[in-house]
Design an enzyme around this catalytic site. Sequence first.
Site, PDB file in Angstrom:
ATOM      1  N   PHE A 184       0.836  -1.199   0.000  1.00  0.00           N
ATOM      2  CA  PHE A 184       0.000   0.000   0.000  1.00  0.00           C
ATOM      3  C   PHE A 184       0.870   1.247   0.000  1.00  0.00           C
ATOM      4  CE2 PHE A 184       0.926  -0.824   4.426  1.00  0.00           C
ATOM      5  CZ  PHE A 184       1.090   0.434   4.987  1.00  0.00           C
ATOM      6  N   CYS A 185       0.255   2.372  -0.331  1.00  0.00           N
ATOM      7  CA  CYS A 185       0.926   3.676  -0.303  1.00  0.00           C
ATOM      8  C   CYS A 185      -0.152   4.745  -0.129  1.00  0.00           C
ATOM      9  CB  CYS A 185       1.739   3.903  -1.577  1.00  0.00           C
ATOM     10  SG  CYS A 185       0.782   3.766  -3.096  1.00  0.00           S
ATOM     11  N   THR A 186       0.169   5.998  -0.358  1.00  0.00           N
ATOM     12  CA  THR A 186      -0.770   7.085  -0.085  1.00  0.00           C
ATOM     13  C   THR A 186      -1.996   7.037  -0.992  1.00  0.00           C
ATOM     14  OG1 THR A 186       1.121   8.467   0.522  1.00  0.00           O
ATOM     15  CG2 THR A 186      -0.993   9.579   0.202  1.00  0.00           C
ATOM     16  N   CYS A 191       2.556   1.735  -4.796  1.00  0.00           N
ATOM     17  CA  CYS A 191       2.351   0.299  -4.570  1.00  0.00           C
ATOM     18  C   CYS A 191       1.993  -0.415  -5.866  1.00  0.00           C
ATOM     19  CB  CYS A 191       1.317   0.046  -3.479  1.00  0.00           C
ATOM     20  SG  CYS A 191      -0.245   0.909  -3.632  1.00  0.00           S
ATOM     21  N   ILE A 213      -4.135   4.617   0.877  1.00  0.00           N
ATOM     22  CA  ILE A 213      -4.614   4.939   2.226  1.00  0.00           C
ATOM     23  C   ILE A 213      -5.766   5.936   2.176  1.00  0.00           C
ATOM     24  CG2 ILE A 213      -3.959   5.941   4.456  1.00  0.00           C
ATOM     25  CD1 ILE A 213      -1.018   5.131   3.695  1.00  0.00           C
TER      26      ILE A 213
END
Length: 310
Positions: A184-186, A191, A213
């Site tokens: 995952f990432c922002t 990702c 996220i």
Amino acid sequence: MKGKNYKITSLYSFFPFQENLIFDLKNKLLEIENENDLSGLLIFASEGINGTICAEKNVIDIVINLIKEYTDSRNLNIKVNFSKKKVFKKLKIKIKKEIVTMGVPEINPSENNGTYIDSAGWNKLIKNQNTIVIDTRNHYEISVGTFQNSINPNTRNFSEFPKWVDDHLNTHLENKDSTNIAMFCTGGIRCEKATSLLKKKGYKNIYHLKGGILQYLDDIPKKENLFEGECYVFDKRVALDQELEKGSYSICHACGMPISIQDQKRKEYRKGIQCHFCIDQFSDNDRKRFEERQKQIDRLKVENNKINKD
């Protein structure tokens, strides 16, 4: 959304973007900026488009419709938020080799990447004992908030991620062929590119959080939320809380690190001059320059407040 005049839109898409079309879109966006209060950062490359823009709703709608003319709109990932204030000073458009720099030219996320997992399925996946969870963001972003039990590669930038994979990923896997790898990432772009890298290296069962996220926080009720802390963002807000409102973090203007309210109470902290992260990084001459800069900033704030009162 009441009282929030600015629409903030994060977007990205991996697709073959021809050079002549890149410059054509850039020029059209600059024309829109000249006539409207449009700000943000957009990055164009041969692999696609990435960025965040901020403006009033009608302007954002015009820009998004324009961008869709150049992209495959089915693959355009968009996340919307709102703010009372502008979160960027002006519009910057950069043309680079990659829309998010990894430094591995042989991968192609538009053709080969992992499996999207939406917010509703994410909790089940990461609770699975046969799943490892990797945060593909930088170490300073992770310090602000992350998912429970996720692995921190401790990278300073995304281009360090491939080396971390080569040096450390296998130590976290009981079985390379059967362990789920959830990343995952922002907002989803890093990702997604990370899954393309892992597939190129032969890893299986690779998943990434669709929309990142920010989408997860928008979708999942707080009582079911497995994200801990706040989410770092690359604009004036610094971080967003779990209601996607401006969080409690600010930025150290000496080193650029996010600092919490508790950090600002530490003896090392001097506003605009130093924090506990950078106290040993700068010389006395540097700190004198930072101090003068902070004095100028404070004077401008006082003058602007007087003008607004008048």
